[in-house]
Design a protein around this motif. Structure first.
Motif, PDB file in Angstrom:
ATOM      1  N   LEU A   9      27.335  82.045  65.512  1.00 59.97           N
ATOM      2  CA  LEU A   9      28.079  81.019  66.221  1.00 59.97           C
ATOM      3  C   LEU A   9      29.200  81.431  66.834  1.00 59.97           C
ATOM      4  N   MET A  10      30.138  81.935  65.733  1.00 62.15           N
ATOM      5  CA  MET A  10      31.264  82.689  66.224  1.00 62.15           C
ATOM      6  C   MET A  10      30.964  83.589  67.354  1.00 62.15           C
ATOM      7  N   ALA A  11      30.176  84.526  67.428  1.00 59.92           N
ATOM      8  CA  ALA A  11      29.939  85.487  68.593  1.00 59.92           C
ATOM      9  C   ALA A  11      29.728  84.698  69.826  1.00 59.92           C
ATOM     10  N   ALA A  12      28.773  83.753  69.436  1.00 63.36           N
ATOM     11  CA  ALA A  12      28.399  83.006  70.848  1.00 63.36           C
ATOM     12  C   ALA A  12      29.614  82.293  71.403  1.00 63.36           C
ATOM     13  N   SER A  13      30.448  81.770  70.410  1.00 66.80           N
ATOM     14  CA  SER A  13      31.677  80.995  70.949  1.00 66.80           C
ATOM     15  C   SER A  13      32.674  81.859  71.611  1.00 66.80           C
ATOM     16  N   THR A  14      32.665  83.139  71.185  1.00 62.44           N
ATOM     17  CA  THR A  14      33.576  84.294  71.880  1.00 62.44           C
ATOM     18  C   THR A  14      33.454  84.368  73.167  1.00 62.44           C
ATOM     19  N   VAL A  15      31.923  84.582  73.594  1.00 55.95           N
ATOM     20  CA  VAL A  15      31.280  84.852  74.826  1.00 55.95           C
ATOM     21  C   VAL A  15      31.856  83.597  75.543  1.00 55.95           C
ATOM     22  N   VAL A  16      31.507  82.391  75.176  1.00 50.55           N
ATOM     23  CA  VAL A  16      31.633  81.549  75.924  1.00 50.55           C
ATOM     24  C   VAL A  16      33.386  81.044  76.349  1.00 50.55           C
ATOM     25  N   VAL A  17      34.161  81.524  75.270  1.00 45.99           N
ATOM     26  CA  VAL A  17      35.559  81.274  75.852  1.00 45.99           C
ATOM     27  C   VAL A  17      36.023  82.335  76.646  1.00 45.99           C
ATOM     28  N   LEU A  18      35.636  83.551  76.503  1.00 45.30           N
ATOM     29  CA  LEU A  18      36.391  84.673  77.183  1.00 45.30           C
ATOM     30  C   LEU A  18      36.429  84.432  78.725  1.00 45.30           C
ATOM     31  N   PRO A  19      35.620  83.741  79.437  1.00 46.31           N
ATOM     32  CA  PRO A  19      35.675  83.437  80.989  1.00 46.31           C
ATOM     33  C   PRO A  19      37.063  82.631  81.208  1.00 46.31           C
ATOM     34  N   CYS A  20      37.030  81.575  80.247  1.00 45.86           N
ATOM     35  CA  CYS A  20      38.494  80.816  80.266  1.00 45.86           C
ATOM     36  C   CYS A  20      39.663  81.649  80.357  1.00 45.86           C
ATOM     37  N   ALA A  51      42.993  74.363  90.956  1.00 46.53           N
ATOM     38  CA  ALA A  51      41.555  74.915  90.878  1.00 46.53           C
ATOM     39  C   ALA A  51      41.489  75.700  89.321  1.00 46.53           C
ATOM     40  N   LEU A  52      42.715  75.859  88.709  1.00 45.26           N
ATOM     41  CA  LEU A  52      42.535  76.405  87.394  1.00 45.26           C
ATOM     42  C   LEU A  52      42.001  75.151  86.487  1.00 45.26           C
ATOM     43  N   PHE A  53      42.873  74.271  86.733  1.00 48.72           N
ATOM     44  CA  PHE A  53      42.393  73.048  85.886  1.00 48.72           C
ATOM     45  C   PHE A  53      41.286  72.627  85.892  1.00 48.72           C
ATOM     46  N   THR A  54      40.585  72.496  87.135  1.00 51.47           N
ATOM     47  CA  THR A  54      39.209  71.951  87.561  1.00 51.47           C
ATOM     48  C   THR A  54      38.289  73.152  86.834  1.00 51.47           C
ATOM     49  N   PHE A  55      38.668  74.255  86.922  1.00 48.09           N
ATOM     50  CA  PHE A  55      37.509  75.281  86.190  1.00 48.09           C
ATOM     51  C   PHE A  55      37.648  75.142  84.847  1.00 48.09           C
ATOM     52  N   LEU A  56      38.649  75.196  84.188  1.00 48.52           N
ATOM     53  CA  LEU A  56      38.569  75.005  82.707  1.00 48.52           C
ATOM     54  C   LEU A  56      38.003  73.628  82.259  1.00 48.52           C
ATOM     55  N   GLY A  57      38.335  72.330  83.139  1.00 46.58           N
ATOM     56  CA  GLY A  57      37.871  71.182  82.660  1.00 46.58           C
ATOM     57  C   GLY A  57      36.311  71.209  82.841  1.00 46.58           C
ATOM     58  N   SER A  58      35.786  71.902  83.752  1.00 42.37           N
ATOM     59  CA  SER A  58      34.058  71.723  84.150  1.00 42.37           C
ATOM     60  C   SER A  58      33.513  72.784  83.199  1.00 42.37           C
ATOM     61  N   TRP A  59      34.039  73.845  82.910  1.00 42.10           N
ATOM     62  CA  TRP A  59      33.681  74.974  81.998  1.00 42.10           C
ATOM     63  C   TRP A  59      33.184  74.499  80.768  1.00 42.10           C
ATOM     64  N   ASN A  60      34.478  73.683  80.183  1.00 44.28           N
ATOM     65  CA  ASN A  60      34.291  73.185  78.908  1.00 44.28           C
ATOM     66  C   ASN A  60      33.861  71.849  78.879  1.00 44.28           C
ATOM     67  N   ASP A  61      33.385  71.221  79.659  1.00 38.53           N
ATOM     68  CA  ASP A  61      32.923  69.767  79.736  1.00 38.53           C
ATOM     69  C   ASP A  61      31.819  69.815  78.794  1.00 38.53           C
ATOM     70  N   PHE A  62      31.865  68.926  77.940  1.00 35.42           N
ATOM     71  CA  PHE A  62      30.787  68.594  76.906  1.00 35.42           C
ATOM     72  C   PHE A  62      30.011  67.316  77.150  1.00 35.42           C
ATOM     73  N   MET A  63      31.093  66.151  77.316  1.00 30.86           N
ATOM     74  CA  MET A  63      30.494  64.628  77.312  1.00 30.86           C
ATOM     75  C   MET A  63      29.691  64.557  78.546  1.00 30.86           C
ATOM     76  N   GLY A  64      30.088  65.119  79.654  1.00 31.54           N
ATOM     77  CA  GLY A  64      29.264  64.919  80.803  1.00 31.54           C
ATOM     78  C   GLY A  64      27.847  65.482  80.663  1.00 31.54           C
ATOM     79  N   PRO A  65      27.539  66.659  80.529  1.00 27.12           N
ATOM     80  CA  PRO A  65      26.307  67.160  80.407  1.00 27.12           C
ATOM     81  C   PRO A  65      25.540  66.606  78.969  1.00 27.12           C
ATOM     82  N   LEU A  66      26.161  66.104  78.002  1.00 23.69           N
ATOM     83  CA  LEU A  66      25.466  65.464  76.889  1.00 23.69           C
ATOM     84  C   LEU A  66      25.004  64.188  77.387  1.00 23.69           C
ATOM     85  N   ILE A  67      25.663  63.533  78.347  1.00 20.66           N
ATOM     86  CA  ILE A  67      25.167  62.002  78.699  1.00 20.66           C
ATOM     87  C   ILE A  67      24.032  62.240  79.834  1.00 20.66           C
ATOM     88  N   TYR A  68      24.377  63.264  80.530  1.00 22.93           N
ATOM     89  CA  TYR A  68      23.507  63.193  81.844  1.00 22.93           C
ATOM     90  C   TYR A  68      22.183  64.146  81.822  1.00 22.93           C
TER      91      TYR A  68
END
Length: 276
Positions: free
Chosen positions: A243-254, A199-216
């Motif tokens: 940009l750094m502030a936004a990145s901090t907010v995105v990475v905090l849940p992980c 579940a941890l691996f899945t959460f981190l992979g899905s939360w940080n997934d960039f390629m999938g949303p970019l394609i579809y």
């Protein structure tokens, strides 16, 4: 005795060096998120902001619709997490606890698919989903989780299941249990740590997934946080503080998820057997 101390000192030194290599970029991200733009690139670097600009977070989260991006990401992550845990635990149960003809051959074929680069199936998958009319929807990002759950996850859980004595199954059969009851009442409770690791691996992979949303995904209203950051960077290239502030907010849940689940993560990695 002296030689063992030198080895221990060398090991600690190596750990400190590696830790610093990973921690410094994160500290740079945090200090930049509460700095004025003119302070970020001062040489020598200024590590403590003077003053702190906490308004960067408010500005960063309002210039682009981060609320919608967060909601989209949460929907995808929750659906993928559920599908991956269910499908991978069931598949691993079938490969480890149920004897059927050709089981080892099918598992070997499944393992060989791990060596197949993702780029090989990228275009056929995209054409298939677009032909089905699911382009610019969440279905291509969610549905695969319910049909396999990831080969590595199946492998990890299968190896863990095989460390559980078969005597438990035989005793359950004597008491009149079937495979479904064995899976639900015996195997899952005993493999909680391994399931949490998946579940941890899945959460981190899905939360940080960039390629999938970019394609579809094409519509801005369906973008995830990863695409939102890219949009932010493209629209506000010079606003590094925001940009750094936004990145901090995105990475905090992980970080929070890992801190909460690290005990189960380490326990699952330690206890997962490699007997095959």
């Amino acid at each position: 005795m002296r030689e063992s101390r030198l080895k221990l000192l060398g090991g600690f030194t190596a750990l400190v060096i590696v830790s610093v290599m990973f921690i410094v970029p994160f500290i740079w991200l945090l200090r930049s998120s509460v700095m004025d733009l003119s302070q970020i690139f001062i040489m020598p670097p200024q590590w403590i902001p003077k003053p702190f600009h906490f308004e960067n977070f408010k500005n960063a989260l309002t210039v682009v619709p981060f609320g919608a991006f967060f909601k989209n990401t949460l929907i995808i992550v929750a659906a993928v997490l559920l599908g991956t845990v269910v499908s991978s635990t069931v598949a691993a149960f079938g490969f480890s606890r149920i004897r059927w003809k050709g089981r080892e051959v099918v598992f070997a074929i499944l393992m060989s698919a791990m060596m197949l680069p993702g780029a090989v199936t990228l275009i056929p998958s995209f054409i298939g989903w677009k032909t089905l009319g699911f382009y610019d929807t969440f279905y291509p990002l969610i549905a695969p989780a319910y049909f396999g759950g990831g080969i590595f996850n199946i492998f990890l859980l299968r190896q863990f299941y095989m460390t559980i004595p078969q005597d438990f199954d035989e005793a359950a059969f004597v008491d009149g249990a079937n495979y479904t009851q064995i899976y639900w009442r015996i195997i899952l409770p005993l493999s909680r740590s391994a399931v949490i690791v998946v579940a941890l691996f899945t959460f981190l992979g899905s939360w940080n997934d960039f390629m999938g949303p970019l394609i579809y995904l094409k519509s801005d209203s369906r973008f995830t946080l990863a695409l939102g950051l890219q949009m932010f960077q493209g629209s506000y290239t010079a606003q590094w503080d925001l940009l750094m502030a936004a990145s901090t907010v995105v990475v905090l849940p992980c970080i929070l998820v890992f801190l909460v689940g690290q005990r189960y993560f380490l326990e699952g990695i330690t206890l997962t057997g490699l007997k095959g």
